[in-house]
Design a protein around this motif. Structure first.
Motif, mmCIF file in Angstrom:
data_model
loop_
_atom_site.group_PDB
_atom_site.id
_atom_site.type_symbol
_atom_site.label_atom_id
_atom_site.label_comp_id
_atom_site.label_asym_id
_atom_site.label_seq_id
_atom_site.Cartn_x
_atom_site.Cartn_y
_atom_site.Cartn_z
ATOM 1 N N PHE A 40 34.341 38.002 43.448
ATOM 2 C CA PHE A 40 34.411 39.297 44.145
ATOM 3 C C PHE A 40 33.698 39.232 45.486
ATOM 4 O O PHE A 40 34.189 39.742 46.505
ATOM 5 C CB PHE A 40 33.785 40.396 43.298
ATOM 6 C CG PHE A 40 34.537 40.749 42.046
ATOM 7 C CD1 PHE A 40 35.907 40.540 41.947
ATOM 8 C CD2 PHE A 40 33.871 41.302 40.956
ATOM 9 C CE1 PHE A 40 36.599 40.871 40.785
ATOM 10 C CE2 PHE A 40 34.554 41.645 39.806
ATOM 11 C CZ PHE A 40 35.912 41.426 39.706
ATOM 12 N N PHE A 45 36.956 42.402 45.953
ATOM 13 C CA PHE A 45 37.337 42.865 44.616
ATOM 14 C C PHE A 45 38.846 43.005 44.484
ATOM 15 O O PHE A 45 39.438 42.561 43.499
ATOM 16 C CB PHE A 45 36.654 44.209 44.326
ATOM 17 C CG PHE A 45 37.045 44.812 43.016
ATOM 18 C CD1 PHE A 45 36.414 44.421 41.848
ATOM 19 C CD2 PHE A 45 38.061 45.762 42.937
ATOM 20 C CE1 PHE A 45 36.787 44.970 40.622
ATOM 21 C CE2 PHE A 45 38.438 46.319 41.724
ATOM 22 C CZ PHE A 45 37.797 45.919 40.567
ATOM 23 N N THR A 48 40.864 39.680 44.139
ATOM 24 C CA THR A 48 40.565 38.801 43.008
ATOM 25 C C THR A 48 41.334 39.255 41.771
ATOM 26 O O THR A 48 41.358 40.439 41.446
ATOM 27 C CB THR A 48 39.054 38.810 42.707
ATOM 28 O OG1 THR A 48 38.344 38.389 43.863
ATOM 29 C CG2 THR A 48 38.730 37.880 41.555
ATOM 30 N N ALA A 75 32.639 44.405 37.803
ATOM 31 C CA ALA A 75 31.839 44.592 39.013
ATOM 32 C C ALA A 75 30.699 45.574 38.804
ATOM 33 O O ALA A 75 29.617 45.407 39.365
ATOM 34 C CB ALA A 75 32.729 45.080 40.158
ATOM 35 N N MET A 128 30.843 44.925 49.200
ATOM 36 C CA MET A 128 31.972 44.793 48.288
ATOM 37 C C MET A 128 32.428 46.163 47.793
ATOM 38 O O MET A 128 33.636 46.455 47.751
ATOM 39 C CB MET A 128 31.589 43.907 47.098
ATOM 40 C CG MET A 128 32.690 43.731 46.077
ATOM 41 S SD MET A 128 32.124 42.871 44.578
ATOM 42 C CE MET A 128 31.158 44.160 43.777
ATOM 43 N N SER A 132 36.157 48.330 48.827
ATOM 44 C CA SER A 132 37.127 48.455 47.755
ATOM 45 C C SER A 132 37.412 49.920 47.425
ATOM 46 O O SER A 132 36.540 50.614 46.909
ATOM 47 C CB SER A 132 36.618 47.749 46.485
ATOM 48 O OG SER A 132 37.396 48.103 45.364
#
Length: 232
Positions: A40, A45, A48, A75, A128, A132
């Motif tokens: 990630f 994220f 993946t 996550a 991250m 996302s």
């Protein structure tokens, strides 16, 4: 990997007291989580896939989804702790302590400890999340679930019905402060500030934020004195 297993051919239980089977399951879960986090952070994220995570961990895709039913669970692996935290703080407040005071002190302690659950997740993880749409939406839903759990705890603490409007309003106010401070930590993290610097800023800002609620909630959900076993 922080899971250690006993090497005594199954004669002795693992050193941490878990059975061999349970210890192996925990080790596999951690292995999958570690590889998922690495991927990630490396490629994002959204990009993946579960297949890539399974390949990296050398397990079947079904094994990944057995441990983590949704990709978001890989996550955000402290979801239940996050959702239940405010309600638990209210339930565990000391005699004579209001819900507001208990939550204020708990958040101040979390800032001092630079607790990831309070928002101190570090720059890579914070980027991250911000990048996302899926994780951002999941985080908003977790905040909503946390508010609902807090409302339930406040209703119980005051002996009110589960749908009591006072408990729901108080929970909305208290959860809003926590949500705003969480977002503030994320904002400062993404701006390049380090955790010690952020904690220093939040120490002062936490006081200001919670002070705004004092006029309304200073005497709400104050826990009564504990009774002795004899009822005296």
């Amino acid at each position: 990997m922080d899971t250690e297993m006993n090497t005594g051919r199954g004669v002795d239980a693992p050193a941490d007291g878990l059975g061999l089977r349970e210890s192996k399951k925990r080790e596999t879960r951690q292995l999958i989580s570690d590889h998922a986090t690495r991927l990630f952070l490396q490629q994002g994220f959204e990009r993946t896939t579960i297949a890539e995570i399974a390949a990296a961990a050398r397990v079947a895709k079904k094994t990944v989804t057995n441990y983590f039913p949704r990709k978001e669970d890989l996550a955000l692996d402290h979801q239940e702790e996050f959702v239940a935290g405010l309600a638990r703080t209210v339930a565990d407040r000391q005699p004579g302590q209001s819900a507001l005071t208990a939550l204020r002190l708990a958040f101040q302690a979390a800032v001092t400890a630079q607790d990831p659950v309070a928002g101190f997740a570090g720059p890579e993880f914070s980027r991250m999340i911000a990048a996302s749409p899926t994780l951002s939406a999941c985080l908003r839903a977790l905040h909503d679930r946390r508010e609902a759990a807090l409302a339930h705890a406040l209703a119980e603490a005051t002996g009110a019905p589960a749908d009591d409007i006072t408990a729901r309003t108080a929970a909305a106010l208290l959860a809003a402060v926590h949500r705003t401070l969480f977002q503030r930590i994320q904002e400062l993290t993404l701006a390049g500030r380090g955790n010690p610097d952020i904690a220093a800023v939040l120490t002062e800002e936490t006081t200001r934020a919670f002070d705004l609620l004092e006029p309304a909630l200073a005497h709400y959900a104050v826990r009564g004195p504990e009774r002795s076993p004899s009822g005296q």
